[in-house]
Design a protein around this motif. Structure first.
Motif, PDB file in Angstrom:
ATOM      1  N   TYR A  24      32.858  40.250  39.920  1.00 55.36           N
ATOM      2  CA  TYR A  24      32.631  39.191  38.927  1.00 55.36           C
ATOM      3  C   TYR A  24      32.316  37.858  39.610  1.00 55.36           C
ATOM      4  CZ  TYR A  24      35.391  42.572  36.246  1.00 55.36           C
ATOM      5  OH  TYR A  24      35.871  43.719  35.669  1.00 55.36           O
ATOM      6  N   ASP A  41      37.426  40.092  42.159  1.00 54.05           N
ATOM      7  CA  ASP A  41      37.345  41.514  41.825  1.00 54.05           C
ATOM      8  C   ASP A  41      38.328  41.890  40.728  1.00 54.05           C
ATOM      9  OD1 ASP A  41      35.317  42.745  43.396  1.00 54.05           O
ATOM     10  OD2 ASP A  41      36.549  42.511  45.183  1.00 54.05           O
ATOM     11  N   ASP A  42      39.124  40.940  40.284  1.00 51.31           N
ATOM     12  CA  ASP A  42      40.197  41.206  39.325  1.00 51.31           C
ATOM     13  C   ASP A  42      39.693  40.934  37.905  1.00 51.31           C
ATOM     14  OD1 ASP A  42      42.471  40.756  37.577  1.00 51.31           O
ATOM     15  OD2 ASP A  42      43.723  40.670  39.372  1.00 51.31           O
ATOM     16  N   PRO A  43      39.619  41.955  37.055  1.00 52.17           N
ATOM     17  CA  PRO A  43      39.078  41.744  35.709  1.00 52.17           C
ATOM     18  C   PRO A  43      39.921  40.799  34.863  1.00 52.17           C
ATOM     19  CG  PRO A  43      40.013  43.956  35.915  1.00 52.17           C
ATOM     20  CD  PRO A  43      39.989  43.373  37.286  1.00 52.17           C
ATOM     21  N   ASP A  44      41.259  40.806  35.074  1.00 50.12           N
ATOM     22  CA  ASP A  44      42.115  39.902  34.302  1.00 50.12           C
ATOM     23  C   ASP A  44      41.865  38.457  34.694  1.00 50.12           C
ATOM     24  OD1 ASP A  44      44.362  39.326  32.465  1.00 50.12           O
ATOM     25  OD2 ASP A  44      45.386  38.704  34.309  1.00 50.12           O
ATOM     26  N   ALA A  56      39.122  37.305  36.009  1.00 50.12           N
ATOM     27  CA  ALA A  56      37.774  36.971  35.535  1.00 50.12           C
ATOM     28  C   ALA A  56      37.804  36.581  34.063  1.00 50.12           C
ATOM     29  CB  ALA A  56      36.837  38.153  35.762  1.00 50.12           C
ATOM     30  N   ARG A  57      38.535  37.313  33.265  1.00 53.98           N
ATOM     31  CA  ARG A  57      38.613  36.996  31.837  1.00 53.98           C
ATOM     32  C   ARG A  57      39.291  35.641  31.617  1.00 53.98           C
ATOM     33  NH1 ARG A  57      38.476  38.714  26.652  1.00 53.98           N
ATOM     34  NH2 ARG A  57      40.227  38.149  25.286  1.00 53.98           N
TER      35      ARG A  57
END
Length: 390
Positions: free
Chosen positions: A49, A196-199, A201-202
Motif C-alpha cells: 500500500y 504492508d499492513d492493511p489495518d 493502510a485503512r
C-alpha cells in the motif's frame, strides 16, 4: 556556479497538468492520477500500500495518527530534521522525545534511542538524514523488543538503499515520503506513506479523508482531517516519478566524483556506499570543528554551502522549549509524570549540538551539477586545507 535549485520540470509535467485540466476532474476522490501514483510508488518500493497526502508533513501525520498514541504518550525521534517530523507528534497530543545522533551521519544513535524508551513510549520515528540510510535493522529489533511501532521519515531519502538491498521506507511499519519543492522529485507539496499492513493502510486512508469510507456513503467512522492530494499534484508527481532513477543516478555520479577529489582532506563523509545514499545534500564533517568558518569561506567562493543545517536542533526549538502549543497551554508537553517530563534545551543532545555548532557542513546538491561544478567545489575545498589527512 550554477543555481543549486535546478529542477527536472519540463514538457512531461506540462502534458500531465494539461491532461488533468482537460479531464475536468481535479479531485483525487473521483480521479485516476493519484490512484495511479499510489500504485506506482507501492510497486517501486515492493509494498502492498501507498497512501497519498497533501504534503510530506501530512504523510508523517497519517503515520503518527495510525500509531494511535494516547495523549501524553511519547514518540522518540531525531533532533536534526525539519520541524515537519515533530509537528505531527504534537498534533496527536503526543510528546516528542529526542535521542542523540551518530556524529558522522546525524542519524539516530541506537543506544541513545534505547536509553530514551520509557513506559509511555509508543513509537520510534527515525529520519534518514540527507539521504543516508539510518540503522533501521537495529532500530526495528529494538522496537519489536519493546512492542513499539517504527516509522521512517524518508523525505530526504528517495531510493536510498538498505544493506539488505531494499529501499528505505520498507523496514518500519510505515515509511513516509515527500514531494516538496526541493526534494528529489516534486509536485510543489505532496507526500506518501508506505506500508504492508492493511489495518494501518485503512487507518491512514481514513485519516486523510475526514474518517470517511467512500464505499459506504457519507458516514464518518473516525476522526480525520482533509489531507487529500489533488489530481494536478498527482499527475505532476507521476511525471516526476518516471525521472527519479535518472535523478538519483546523476546525483550519485557527481557525489562519487567529489568524494574521489577530496579523499585526502581532513573531512569525513557519510560511511554509506555512494550508491546507497540519496545525496539530497552533500554533508561534510570536520572532526576538529571550525565548520562555520569553512562554510563562510566556501560561500565567499560561490559554493552553496552552509554550516550546521539548522540554526538549532529541534530539541532547542522555541516551539518546544517554552512556547505554548494549544492556546496558552503547553499541553501535551506538561502532561507526563514528573519523572518523565520531556527534557529539551541545550545539553540534552550534545552530539547533535556539536554537529550543528561546530562540525557539520552541508553543500546543496542536485541532478543538474556538471563535472565542472563538482571540480569547482573540490578546488575550493582543497584550497582551504593545507595538510592532508595523515
Amino acid at each position: 556556479m550554477a543555481d543549486a535549485a535546478g529542477r527536472t520540470l519540463g514538457d512531461e509535467e506540462i502534458a500531465a497538468v494539461t491532461r488533468v485540466l482537460r479531464s475536468g476532474m481535479l479531485s483525487s476522490v473521483w480521479g485516476t492520477e493519484v490512484k495511479a501514483l499510489e500504485r506506482e510508488v507501492a510497486e517501486l518500493h515492493g509494498v502492498a500500500y501507498a497512501i497519498a497526502a497533501s504534503s510530506g508533513t501530512a504523510a508523517l501525520h497519517l503515520a503518527v495518527a495510525a500509531a494511535a498514541p494516547d495523549p501524553g504518550d511519547e514518540i522518540i525521534t531525531s533532533p536534526i530534521s525539519d520541524f515537519g517530523t515533530v509537528a505531527p507528534i504534537l498534533a496527536q497530543n503526543a510528546v516528542p522525545v529526542f535521542a542523540d545522533v551518530d556524529p558522522l551521519t546525524g542519524n539516530l544513535d541506537v543506544d541513545s534511542v534505547a536509553r530514551a524508551i520509557g513506559p509511555r513510549t509508543r513509537a520510534i520515528l527515525v529520519v534518514h538524514l540527507f539521504g543516508a540510510p539510518a540503522p533501521v535493522a537495529e532500530l526495528r529489533e529494538l522496537a519489536d523488543r519493546h512492542g513499539l511501532m517504527l516509522i521512517e521519515d524518508c523525505a530526504q531519502a528517495w531510493l536510498t538503499k538498505l544493506p539488505n538491498g531494499r529501499l528505505v521506507g520498507t523496514a518500519g511499519s510505515i515509511g513516509c515520503l515527500s514531494l516538496q519543492q526541493w526534494k528529489h522529485i516534486t509536485c510543489g507539496d505532496g507526500g506518501l506513506t508506505l506500508t504492508d499492513d492493511p489495518d494501518l493502510a485503512r487507518r491512514m486512508r481514513l485519516f486523510a479523508d475526514k474518517g470517511w469510507p467512500r464505499d459506504v456513503g457519507r458516514h464518518h467512522v473516525s476522526f480525520g482531517l482533509n489531507y487529500r492530494m489533488t489530481e494536478l499534484a498527482g499527475a505532476v508527481a507521476r511525471a516526476q516519478l518516471a525521472k527519479l532513477p535518472g535523478v538519483l543516478a546523476d546525483r550519485r555520479r557527481t557525489a562519487r566524483r567529489l568524494l574521489d577529489a577530496i579523499g585526502g582532506l581532513p573531512v569525513r563523509t557519510p560511511p554509506a556506499d555512494v550508491d546507497s545514499h540519496a545525496w539530497w545534500l552533500f554533508p561534510l564533517i570536520l572532526p576538529d570543528g571550525g565548520a562555520p568558518t569553512i562554510a563562510a569561506k566556501l560561500q565567499a567562493a560561490g559554493i552553496p554551502a552552509r554550516a550546521g543545517y539548522l540554526q538549532e536542533g529541534l530539541h532547542c526549538a522555541p516551539a518546544l522549549v517554552d512556547a505554548p502549543v494549544y492556546g496558552s497551554s503547553r499541553f501535551p508537553l506538561t502532561s507526563p509524570p514528573a519523572d518523565r517530563e520531556p527534557r529539551y534545551g541545550r545539553g540534552t543532545c550534545p552530539v547533535a549540538e556539536r554537529m550543528i555548532d561546530e562540525t557539520l557542513i552541508v553543500i546543496d546538491w542536485n541532478e543538474n551539477y556538471t563535472d565542472d561544478h563538482v571540480d569547482t567545489i573540490a578546488d575550493a575545498l582543497r584550497g582551504l586545507f593545507d595538510e592532508p589527512l595523515g
